[in-house]
Design a protein around this motif. Structure first.
Motif, PDB file in Angstrom:
ATOM      1  N   ARG A  32       6.282 -25.320  17.467  1.00 24.30           N
ATOM      2  CA  ARG A  32       7.366 -24.437  17.895  1.00 24.30           C
ATOM      3  C   ARG A  32       6.913 -22.977  17.891  1.00 24.30           C
ATOM      4  N   ARG A  33       6.203 -22.581  16.832  1.00 20.74           N
ATOM      5  CA  ARG A  33       5.783 -21.178  16.776  1.00 20.74           C
ATOM      6  C   ARG A  33       4.725 -20.881  17.832  1.00 20.74           C
ATOM      7  N   ALA A  34       3.809 -21.826  18.060  1.00 20.11           N
ATOM      8  CA  ALA A  34       2.794 -21.606  19.089  1.00 20.11           C
ATOM      9  C   ALA A  34       3.444 -21.473  20.464  1.00 20.11           C
ATOM     10  N   ARG A  35       4.544 -22.178  20.664  1.00 18.76           N
ATOM     11  CA  ARG A  35       5.210 -22.180  21.975  1.00 18.76           C
ATOM     12  C   ARG A  35       6.128 -20.966  22.156  1.00 18.76           C
ATOM     13  N   GLU A  36       6.843 -20.601  21.064  1.00 14.83           N
ATOM     14  CA  GLU A  36       7.885 -19.584  21.185  1.00 14.83           C
ATOM     15  C   GLU A  36       7.525 -18.257  20.524  1.00 14.83           C
ATOM     16  N   GLY A  37       6.488 -18.237  19.674  1.00 13.25           N
ATOM     17  CA  GLY A  37       6.199 -17.039  18.900  1.00 13.25           C
ATOM     18  C   GLY A  37       7.003 -17.030  17.608  1.00 13.25           C
ATOM     19  N   ASP A  38       7.022 -15.901  16.954  1.00 17.70           N
ATOM     20  CA  ASP A  38       7.730 -15.756  15.682  1.00 17.70           C
ATOM     21  C   ASP A  38       8.635 -14.533  15.765  1.00 17.70           C
ATOM     22  N   PRO A  39       9.953 -14.733  15.535  1.00 15.14           N
ATOM     23  CA  PRO A  39      10.653 -15.917  15.037  1.00 15.14           C
ATOM     24  C   PRO A  39      10.978 -16.905  16.152  1.00 15.14           C
ATOM     25  N   PHE A  40      11.466 -18.092  15.756  1.00 12.03           N
ATOM     26  CA  PHE A  40      11.789 -19.150  16.710  1.00 12.03           C
ATOM     27  C   PHE A  40      12.976 -19.944  16.169  1.00 12.03           C
ATOM     28  N   ALA A  59       9.068 -12.927   5.683  1.00 14.07           N
ATOM     29  CA  ALA A  59       9.471 -13.276   4.319  1.00 14.07           C
ATOM     30  C   ALA A  59      10.019 -12.060   3.587  1.00 14.07           C
ATOM     31  N   ARG A  60       9.375 -10.914   3.784  1.00 14.47           N
ATOM     32  CA  ARG A  60       9.845  -9.680   3.142  1.00 14.47           C
ATOM     33  C   ARG A  60      11.279  -9.357   3.584  1.00 14.47           C
ATOM     34  N   GLU A  61      11.537  -9.463   4.889  1.00 12.62           N
ATOM     35  CA  GLU A  61      12.872  -9.152   5.387  1.00 12.62           C
ATOM     36  C   GLU A  61      13.906 -10.126   4.844  1.00 12.62           C
ATOM     37  N   LEU A  62      13.573 -11.403   4.821  1.00 14.91           N
ATOM     38  CA  LEU A  62      14.531 -12.404   4.367  1.00 14.91           C
ATOM     39  C   LEU A  62      14.817 -12.264   2.879  1.00 14.91           C
ATOM     40  N   PHE A  63      13.765 -12.124   2.059  1.00 15.66           N
ATOM     41  CA  PHE A  63      13.967 -12.046   0.615  1.00 15.66           C
ATOM     42  C   PHE A  63      14.599 -10.733   0.179  1.00 15.66           C
ATOM     43  N   ALA A 334      19.366  -8.570  11.175  1.00 16.87           N
ATOM     44  CA  ALA A 334      18.252  -8.840  12.081  1.00 16.87           C
ATOM     45  C   ALA A 334      17.104  -9.444  11.298  1.00 16.87           C
ATOM     46  N   LEU A 335      16.407 -10.365  11.921  1.00 16.89           N
ATOM     47  CA  LEU A 335      15.196 -10.955  11.355  1.00 16.89           C
ATOM     48  C   LEU A 335      14.088 -10.786  12.388  1.00 16.89           C
ATOM     49  N   MET A 346      19.396 -17.983   9.008  1.00 19.46           N
ATOM     50  CA  MET A 346      17.978 -17.654   9.196  1.00 19.46           C
ATOM     51  C   MET A 346      17.175 -18.370   8.117  1.00 19.46           C
ATOM     52  N   GLY A 347      15.888 -18.596   8.412  1.00 23.22           N
ATOM     53  CA  GLY A 347      15.091 -19.380   7.480  1.00 23.22           C
ATOM     54  C   GLY A 347      13.637 -18.956   7.463  1.00 23.22           C
ATOM     55  N   LEU A 348      12.966 -19.372   6.389  1.00 20.41           N
ATOM     56  CA  LEU A 348      11.530 -19.143   6.227  1.00 20.41           C
ATOM     57  C   LEU A 348      10.846 -20.497   6.137  1.00 20.41           C
ATOM     58  N   ALA A 349       9.845 -20.720   6.980  1.00 25.46           N
ATOM     59  CA  ALA A 349       9.064 -21.959   6.967  1.00 25.46           C
ATOM     60  C   ALA A 349       7.836 -21.736   6.087  1.00 25.46           C
ATOM     61  N   LEU A 350       7.854 -22.278   4.865  1.00 25.11           N
ATOM     62  CA  LEU A 350       6.776 -22.032   3.919  1.00 25.11           C
ATOM     63  C   LEU A 350       5.424 -22.570   4.381  1.00 25.11           C
ATOM     64  N   PRO A 351       5.343 -23.735   5.047  1.00 27.31           N
ATOM     65  CA  PRO A 351       4.025 -24.167   5.522  1.00 27.31           C
ATOM     66  C   PRO A 351       3.374 -23.170   6.477  1.00 27.31           C
ATOM     67  N   LEU A 352       4.179 -22.464   7.254  1.00 21.71           N
ATOM     68  CA  LEU A 352       3.631 -21.436   8.142  1.00 21.71           C
ATOM     69  C   LEU A 352       3.218 -20.205   7.342  1.00 21.71           C
ATOM     70  N   LEU A 353       4.070 -19.788   6.408  1.00 16.51           N
ATOM     71  CA  LEU A 353       3.731 -18.641   5.573  1.00 16.51           C
ATOM     72  C   LEU A 353       2.443 -18.891   4.796  1.00 16.51           C
ATOM     73  N   HIS A 354       2.302 -20.103   4.266  1.00 17.90           N
ATOM     74  CA  HIS A 354       1.160 -20.434   3.417  1.00 17.90           C
ATOM     75  C   HIS A 354      -0.114 -20.757   4.201  1.00 17.90           C
ATOM     76  N   SER A 355      -0.041 -20.638   5.513  1.00 18.12           N
ATOM     77  CA  SER A 355      -1.244 -20.816   6.331  1.00 18.12           C
ATOM     78  C   SER A 355      -1.431 -19.649   7.289  1.00 18.12           C
ATOM     79  N   ASP A 356      -0.730 -18.557   7.034  1.00 14.29           N
ATOM     80  CA  ASP A 356      -0.827 -17.396   7.913  1.00 14.29           C
ATOM     81  C   ASP A 356      -2.277 -16.909   7.972  1.00 14.29           C
ATOM     82  N   PRO A 357      -2.863 -16.829   9.155  1.00 12.28           N
ATOM     83  CA  PRO A 357      -4.302 -16.514   9.259  1.00 12.28           C
ATOM     84  C   PRO A 357      -4.666 -15.119   8.764  1.00 12.28           C
ATOM     85  N   ASP A 358      -3.703 -14.202   8.714  1.00 16.55           N
ATOM     86  CA  ASP A 358      -3.999 -12.869   8.206  1.00 16.55           C
ATOM     87  C   ASP A 358      -4.082 -12.834   6.680  1.00 16.55           C
TER      88      ASP A 358
END
Length: 447
Positions: A32-40, A59-63, A334-335, A346-358
């Motif tokens: 979904r993120r590869a197709r739509e970008g972030d957020p989705f 994550a910073r904005e949500l928390f 806004a997110l 609104m939500g945070l997908a932890l598998p994406l956060l925990h694999s963020d390439p940056d």
């Protein structure tokens, strides 16, 4: 915050999307993120669309969003499991009040006092469980992990040490969790009775049996509770809100049911994943065994070992037991520049956060050393959520995972069957309140 970004498209044919997410959650979210970008957006049956992010900035904005503007989403998939008064589902003043009541049960000194209990439960499973861990036997890791963590939470919450009472709780909780099937979790429309024969009827009956045990313990302990009680139920019964009032028995029942469900299933799942990755990657296993041979084997000593800590954190990075964080907003917000209307989620997908390439190099690889090389911030690594709703029992979960894992590895030698040692990593799917391997991972005892 200025709202400038156009909203991403909500998926069409969303029942198929929900099915895909249920079959392979992590792959679906990456797609979904590869197709739509972030957020989705992701839509869930009977729940609506959720705007997800998976970046540290998101994550910073949500928390950091104002606590007074956030509440748990409704209808909530796990409400039948934990009850409407559960800390997981309350918000605002009620949530702050209940969190203040529960927080002392998870302070450092109380957590450390459970160390010997955790180790004893682990040794009892190895040496006296239904399938003693003798060389040549095959272990059902999910059943074994649940047995250990359920015993720990029963003693920590209720002080239940009598074998007969523990057996009654174990049977009731096992039936209760088994009755809440995936369809009941994901499709609220199925939560209807049908002359006592529907899955919902079976779940309600199992919940009633567990609640009778809980209420019996509450009633029995009310006359004996003291401020210095070592178990959590005693503490809750002896404390009061700021106005002098106490929770009702029904409210206490919901909190206790939450602790039972969330307090053992999540840690059991993390233990299974830690054993799995260690026995697929020889170098980390050798490093951990070498550390465990050092002098000092008290629970406090074990919990402070740096490489053991890194192994547990890396396990939680790859497999956060509750992989999504959801917040329903009561006012527009806004997110990542996309408007979230009042009443939306609104939500945070932890598998994406925990694999963020940056943030994470070679993110798919199990490499505990990354947690020795640097410290990660709360918006980069958040296995227990974050902000004002971070899991209140996170410290107990961390402590328990480290002691159980160290005790197991110090007493037995295990091996994965070839299918698991060399095959593809099992899919992670919802199991009640947590996600875990879609089927139990077996281990052979070799020494």
């Amino acid at each position: 915050m200025a709202i400038e970004t156009a909203a991403p498209a909500s998926p069409r044919l969303f029942p198929l999307h929900a099915l895909a997410a249920g079959l392979d959650f992590e792959r679906y979210f990456r797609w979904r993120r590869a197709r739509e970008g972030d957020p989705f957006y992701v839509r869930f049956p009977g729940f609506g669309a959720v705007l997800f992010t998976g970046t540290p900035a998101g994550a910073r904005e949500l928390f950091r969003a104002p606590a007074d503007l956030l509440e748990p989403p409704r209808p909530n998939p796990i409400e039948p499991l934990v009850g409407p008064a559960s800390l997981i589902l309350t918000s605002g003043v009620r949530h702050r009040r209940d969190r203040t009541l529960l927080a002392p049960a998870f302070h450092g000194a109380r957590i450390r006092a459970y160390g010997e209990l955790i180790r004893a439960a682990t040794l009892d499973e190895i040496e006296g469980g239904p399938g003693e861990w003798r060389p040549g036997t095959r272990i059902d890791s999910r059943a074994a992990a649940r047995s250990i963590t359920l015993r720990v939470i029963l003693e920590a919450v209720f002080g239940v040490r009598a074998r007969e009472r523990r057996a009654a709780y174990t049977a009731a909780i096992t039936e209760f969790l088994a009755a809440f099937s995936g369809p009941l979790l994901m499709v609220p429309a199925l939560r209807r009775g049908a002359f006592g024969r529907a899955p919902w009827d079976r779940f309600v009956a199992a919940r009633d049996r567990l609640d009778r045990l809980l209420q019996a313990d509450i009633a029995e302990r009310k006359s004996t509770a003291r401020q210095d009680d070592s178990d959590i139920l005693g503490l809750l019964l002896s404390t009061r809100y700021d106005d002098g009032s106490a929770p009702t028995d029904a409210e206490l029942g919901d909190q206790l049911r939450t602790l039972l469900v969330a307090g053992h299933e999540t840690t059991a799942t993390s233990l299974v994943w830690a054993l799995y990755h260690l026995h697929r990657t020889p170098e980390p296993l050798r490093s951990l065994r070498a550390e465990l041979r050092e002098p000092g084997d008290s629970p406090a000593d074990l919990a402070g070992l740096p490489y053991l800590d890194a192994v547990c954190q890396e396990t939680l990075r790859l497999h956060p037991p509750v992989p999504i964080v959801l917040r329903r907003v009561t006012e527009p917000i806004a997110l990542r520049g996309v408007r979230v209307a009042a009443g939306d989620t609104m939500g945070l997908a932890l598998p994406l956060l925990h694999s963020d390439p940056d943030t994470w190099d070679d993110a798919a690889r199990f490499r505990p050393e990354r947690f020795l090389d640097r410290r990660y911030g709360p918006f980069e690594f958040a296995p227990y959520g974050g902000g004002h709703r971070r899991c209140v029992g996170a410290s107990l979960a961390d402590y328990e995972l480290r002691i159980v894992l160290a005790t197991l590895l110090g007493r037995v030698r295990l091996a994965l069957p070839p299918r698991y040692a060399r095959g593809r990593t099992p899919l992670s799917v919802p199991h009640n309140i947590a996600t875990g391997p879609h089927r139990s991972i077996p281990f052979d005892v070799i020494g």
